[in-house]
Design a protein around this motif. Structure first.
Motif, PDB file in Angstrom:
ATOM      1  N   LEU A 194     -18.264  17.556  -6.655  1.00  0.00           N
ATOM      2  CA  LEU A 194     -18.294  16.715  -7.862  1.00  0.00           C
ATOM      3  C   LEU A 194     -18.548  17.554  -9.109  1.00  0.00           C
ATOM      4  CD1 LEU A 194     -20.452  13.594  -6.864  1.00  0.00           C
ATOM      5  CD2 LEU A 194     -18.076  13.559  -7.660  1.00  0.00           C
ATOM      6  N   ARG A 195     -17.861  17.207 -10.188  1.00  0.00           N
ATOM      7  CA  ARG A 195     -18.191  17.811 -11.482  1.00  0.00           C
ATOM      8  C   ARG A 195     -19.535  17.264 -11.949  1.00  0.00           C
ATOM      9  NH1 ARG A 195     -12.380  16.733 -14.486  1.00  0.00           N
ATOM     10  NH2 ARG A 195     -11.230  18.221 -13.229  1.00  0.00           N
ATOM     11  N   PRO A 196     -20.272  18.025 -12.792  1.00  0.00           N
ATOM     12  CA  PRO A 196     -21.484  17.446 -13.367  1.00  0.00           C
ATOM     13  C   PRO A 196     -21.139  16.125 -14.064  1.00  0.00           C
ATOM     14  CG  PRO A 196     -21.372  19.801 -13.821  1.00  0.00           C
ATOM     15  CD  PRO A 196     -20.049  19.432 -13.196  1.00  0.00           C
ATOM     16  N   GLY A 197     -21.922  15.107 -13.809  1.00  0.00           N
ATOM     17  CA  GLY A 197     -21.627  13.776 -14.361  1.00  0.00           C
ATOM     18  C   GLY A 197     -20.713  12.952 -13.460  1.00  0.00           C
ATOM     19  N   GLY A 198     -20.129  13.595 -12.449  1.00  0.00           N
ATOM     20  CA  GLY A 198     -19.235  12.892 -11.533  1.00  0.00           C
ATOM     21  C   GLY A 198     -19.996  11.948 -10.617  1.00  0.00           C
ATOM     22  N   ARG A 199     -19.290  10.947 -10.105  1.00  0.00           N
ATOM     23  CA  ARG A 199     -19.961   9.898  -9.319  1.00  0.00           C
ATOM     24  C   ARG A 199     -19.445   9.779  -7.885  1.00  0.00           C
ATOM     25  NH1 ARG A 199     -21.240   4.712 -13.225  1.00  0.00           N
ATOM     26  NH2 ARG A 199     -22.806   5.790 -14.445  1.00  0.00           N
ATOM     27  N   LEU A 200     -20.364   9.394  -7.028  1.00  0.00           N
ATOM     28  CA  LEU A 200     -20.055   9.105  -5.625  1.00  0.00           C
ATOM     29  C   LEU A 200     -20.216   7.607  -5.394  1.00  0.00           C
ATOM     30  CD1 LEU A 200     -19.796   9.781  -2.525  1.00  0.00           C
ATOM     31  CD2 LEU A 200     -22.274  10.209  -2.560  1.00  0.00           C
ATOM     32  N   VAL A 201     -19.194   6.974  -4.809  1.00  0.00           N
ATOM     33  CA  VAL A 201     -19.293   5.563  -4.421  1.00  0.00           C
ATOM     34  C   VAL A 201     -19.039   5.488  -2.915  1.00  0.00           C
ATOM     35  CG1 VAL A 201     -18.324   3.246  -4.677  1.00  0.00           C
ATOM     36  CG2 VAL A 201     -18.479   4.746  -6.675  1.00  0.00           C
ATOM     37  N   MET A 202     -19.986   4.914  -2.199  1.00  0.00           N
ATOM     38  CA  MET A 202     -19.915   4.922  -0.736  1.00  0.00           C
ATOM     39  C   MET A 202     -20.302   3.568  -0.157  1.00  0.00           C
ATOM     40  SD  MET A 202     -22.504   7.077   1.788  1.00  0.00           S
ATOM     41  CE  MET A 202     -21.868   8.665   1.367  1.00  0.00           C
ATOM     42  N   THR A 203     -19.614   3.141   0.900  1.00  0.00           N
ATOM     43  CA  THR A 203     -20.167   2.093   1.765  1.00  0.00           C
ATOM     44  C   THR A 203     -20.369   2.700   3.155  1.00  0.00           C
ATOM     45  OG1 THR A 203     -17.974   1.251   2.383  1.00  0.00           O
ATOM     46  CG2 THR A 203     -19.105   0.126   0.564  1.00  0.00           C
ATOM     47  N   SER A 204     -21.529   2.404   3.744  1.00  0.00           N
ATOM     48  CA  SER A 204     -21.806   2.818   5.123  1.00  0.00           C
ATOM     49  C   SER A 204     -23.007   2.008   5.615  1.00  0.00           C
ATOM     50  CB  SER A 204     -22.039   4.321   5.213  1.00  0.00           C
ATOM     51  OG  SER A 204     -22.002   4.736   6.573  1.00  0.00           O
ATOM     52  N   TRP A 205     -23.588   2.436   6.718  1.00  0.00           N
ATOM     53  CA  TRP A 205     -24.670   1.649   7.330  1.00  0.00           C
ATOM     54  C   TRP A 205     -25.937   2.462   7.527  1.00  0.00           C
ATOM     55  CZ3 TRP A 205     -19.559   1.047   8.524  1.00  0.00           C
ATOM     56  CH2 TRP A 205     -19.036  -0.250   8.513  1.00  0.00           C
ATOM     57  N   ARG A 234     -28.515  -2.421   7.647  1.00  0.00           N
ATOM     58  CA  ARG A 234     -27.731  -2.948   6.512  1.00  0.00           C
ATOM     59  C   ARG A 234     -26.443  -2.163   6.370  1.00  0.00           C
ATOM     60  NH1 ARG A 234     -31.756  -0.015   4.374  1.00  0.00           N
ATOM     61  NH2 ARG A 234     -33.046  -1.851   4.154  1.00  0.00           N
ATOM     62  N   ARG A 235     -25.435  -2.822   5.792  1.00  0.00           N
ATOM     63  CA  ARG A 235     -24.270  -2.087   5.263  1.00  0.00           C
ATOM     64  C   ARG A 235     -24.515  -1.998   3.767  1.00  0.00           C
ATOM     65  NH1 ARG A 235     -19.315  -3.446   2.971  1.00  0.00           N
ATOM     66  NH2 ARG A 235     -17.593  -2.026   3.357  1.00  0.00           N
ATOM     67  N   PHE A 236     -24.596  -0.773   3.266  1.00  0.00           N
ATOM     68  CA  PHE A 236     -24.977  -0.587   1.869  1.00  0.00           C
ATOM     69  C   PHE A 236     -23.801  -0.094   1.033  1.00  0.00           C
ATOM     70  CE2 PHE A 236     -25.738   3.473   3.976  1.00  0.00           C
ATOM     71  CZ  PHE A 236     -25.094   4.351   3.134  1.00  0.00           C
ATOM     72  N   ARG A 237     -23.966  -0.310  -0.265  1.00  0.00           N
ATOM     73  CA  ARG A 237     -23.044   0.275  -1.244  1.00  0.00           C
ATOM     74  C   ARG A 237     -23.895   1.193  -2.125  1.00  0.00           C
ATOM     75  NH1 ARG A 237     -20.615  -4.082  -4.947  1.00  0.00           N
ATOM     76  NH2 ARG A 237     -22.672  -3.923  -5.837  1.00  0.00           N
ATOM     77  N   LEU A 238     -23.590   2.453  -2.078  1.00  0.00           N
ATOM     78  CA  LEU A 238     -24.332   3.473  -2.831  1.00  0.00           C
ATOM     79  C   LEU A 238     -23.488   3.931  -4.016  1.00  0.00           C
ATOM     80  CD1 LEU A 238     -26.459   6.005  -2.924  1.00  0.00           C
ATOM     81  CD2 LEU A 238     -24.698   7.170  -1.626  1.00  0.00           C
ATOM     82  N   VAL A 239     -24.129   4.033  -5.176  1.00  0.00           N
ATOM     83  CA  VAL A 239     -23.516   4.733  -6.310  1.00  0.00           C
ATOM     84  C   VAL A 239     -24.490   5.843  -6.681  1.00  0.00           C
ATOM     85  CG1 VAL A 239     -22.623   4.588  -8.666  1.00  0.00           C
ATOM     86  CG2 VAL A 239     -22.489   2.581  -7.156  1.00  0.00           C
ATOM     87  N   ALA A 240     -23.995   7.079  -6.733  1.00  0.00           N
ATOM     88  CA  ALA A 240     -24.844   8.217  -7.083  1.00  0.00           C
ATOM     89  C   ALA A 240     -24.084   9.108  -8.064  1.00  0.00           C
ATOM     90  CB  ALA A 240     -25.228   8.991  -5.833  1.00  0.00           C
ATOM     91  N   GLN A 241     -24.859   9.941  -8.756  1.00  0.00           N
ATOM     92  CA  GLN A 241     -24.258  10.801  -9.779  1.00  0.00           C
ATOM     93  C   GLN A 241     -24.735  12.231  -9.601  1.00  0.00           C
ATOM     94  OE1 GLN A 241     -24.994   9.522 -13.842  1.00  0.00           O
ATOM     95  NE2 GLN A 241     -22.947  10.274 -14.344  1.00  0.00           N
ATOM     96  N   ARG A 242     -23.826  13.181  -9.812  1.00  0.00           N
ATOM     97  CA  ARG A 242     -24.290  14.572  -9.927  1.00  0.00           C
ATOM     98  C   ARG A 242     -24.794  14.746 -11.350  1.00  0.00           C
ATOM     99  NH1 ARG A 242     -21.160  20.403  -9.493  1.00  0.00           N
ATOM    100  NH2 ARG A 242     -22.920  21.523 -10.408  1.00  0.00           N
ATOM    101  N   PRO A 243     -26.066  15.071 -11.535  1.00  0.00           N
ATOM    102  CA  PRO A 243     -26.614  15.132 -12.883  1.00  0.00           C
ATOM    103  C   PRO A 243     -25.878  16.152 -13.748  1.00  0.00           C
ATOM    104  CG  PRO A 243     -28.359  15.222 -11.245  1.00  0.00           C
ATOM    105  CD  PRO A 243     -27.073  15.362 -10.503  1.00  0.00           C
ATOM    106  N   ILE A 244     -25.838  15.883 -15.057  1.00  0.00           N
ATOM    107  CA  ILE A 244     -25.315  16.855 -16.022  1.00  0.00           C
ATOM    108  C   ILE A 244     -26.479  17.792 -16.335  1.00  0.00           C
ATOM    109  CG2 ILE A 244     -24.321  17.183 -18.317  1.00  0.00           C
ATOM    110  CD1 ILE A 244     -23.416  14.189 -18.051  1.00  0.00           C
ATOM    111  N   MET A 245     -26.328  19.056 -16.011  1.00  0.00           N
ATOM    112  CA  MET A 245     -27.458  19.991 -16.190  1.00  0.00           C
ATOM    113  C   MET A 245     -27.744  20.222 -17.676  1.00  0.00           C
ATOM    114  SD  MET A 245     -28.403  20.534 -13.239  1.00  0.00           S
ATOM    115  CE  MET A 245     -27.823  20.295 -11.583  1.00  0.00           C
TER     116      MET A 245
END
Ligand SMILES: C[S@@+](CC[C@H](N)C(=O)[O-])C[C@H]1O[C@@H](n2cnc3c(N)ncnc32)[C@H](O)[C@@H]1O
Length: 254
Positions: free
Chosen positions: A151-162, A243-254
């Motif tokens: 991921l680029r800095p500021g880029g986001r991860l969107v995931m569904t899993s359990w 649970r089945r979750f939906r995660l949104v995460a970000q690579r921080p901008i340094m």
């Protein structure tokens, strides 16, 4: 990577998408079923729209890891007008994904790789998507580290899993909570939510398939006993899930 697991998916995606499985997914998801995307998961129309919304400000290519036949990533990339790179351990899935990209008219490339080793360059994508596939990676911390790396800095991860409260049979090691692992990999967790109606949908899907096991066996040209055992094994894994979750995460901008 678990070779047997890879072979199972390789064999699965070498076959044409199952009409009976599509009926089962429709029975489970109702009008949330994303028609035409050849999904092999529980991903819903709302979840796809949500992914497009949270990635609307993100620049650059989108990666879909564990992309299967490619439909979910192609839909999100198509809405955002971003190029897609799909990654999967099964070449047969990538063959189908390339054909689907052509039909949907979305710019995309698909290559072999895994969560632990995507083959993507560091800081090369604006977003990573992954729907109902992360459970199959044997080393979830190593996988998060790899997703954070690409991921680029500021880029986001969107995931569904359990998340799991106990380890299911014949599956890679599972974890009770993905947030500490994502944070340990240097990602900032922005959202972590239970997905709607997940348990009922999983059970409805499996029960539909069990009822149609004879037809499925005919469709797959496989012994019905084996087909039933496979569905029952999948159904048993649902009892190990929290649970089945939906995660949104970000690579921080340094
Ligand atoms: C349940 S399917 C989901 C496919 C797709 N995301 C969808 O929503 O239709 C799980 C996918 O994960 C892939 N997979 C399994 N283990 C993997 C790994 N270690 N790295 C990357 N992909 C993997 C499988 O080949 C399969 O395509």
């Amino acid at each position: 990577m678990d070779k047997d697991l890879r072979q199972i998916f390789e064999d699965e995606f070498a076959k044409a998408p199952s009409e009976i499985e599509e009926q089962a997914a429709l029975a489970a998801l109702g009008d949330e079923y994303p028609f035409g995307l050849e999904t092999y998961s529980w991903v819903s129309r709302t979840e796809l729209r949500h992914a497009a919304e949270v990635l609307s400000q993100v620049d650059g290519p989108i990666a879909d890891v564990g992309c299967g036949r490619g439909g979910p990533g192609l839909w999100v990339a198509g809405v955002l007008g971003a190029p897609l790179v799909g990654i999967d351990i099964a070449e047969s899935a990538l063959v189908r994904a390339r054909a689907l990209a052509e039909r949907l008219g979305v710019e995309a490339e698909f290559s072999l790789g895994s969560f632990e080793e995507t083959g993507l360059a560091a800081s090369s994508v604006g977003a990573v998507l992954t729907f109902d596939a992360f459970l199959f990676t044997p080393d979830k911390l190593a996988a998060f580290v790899e997703l954070a790396r690409v991921l680029r800095p500021g880029g986001r991860l969107v995931m569904t899993s359990w998340d799991y409260h106990s380890q299911p049979d014949n599956r890679p090691p599972q974890v009770p909570d993905h947030r500490p692992l994502a944070e340990a990999a240097g990602l900032k967790v922005l959202a972590y939510e239970d997905t709607k109606d997940w348990y009922r949908r999983c059970v409805a899907f499996a029960d539909f398939l069990l009822e149609r096991a004879d037809d499925l066996a005919r469709e797959a040209d496989a012994p019905v006993v084996e087909v039933r055992a496979g569905i029952s094994e999948m159904r048993a894994t649902f009892e190990c899930m929290t649970r089945r979750f939906r995660l949104v995460a970000q690579r921080p901008i340094m």
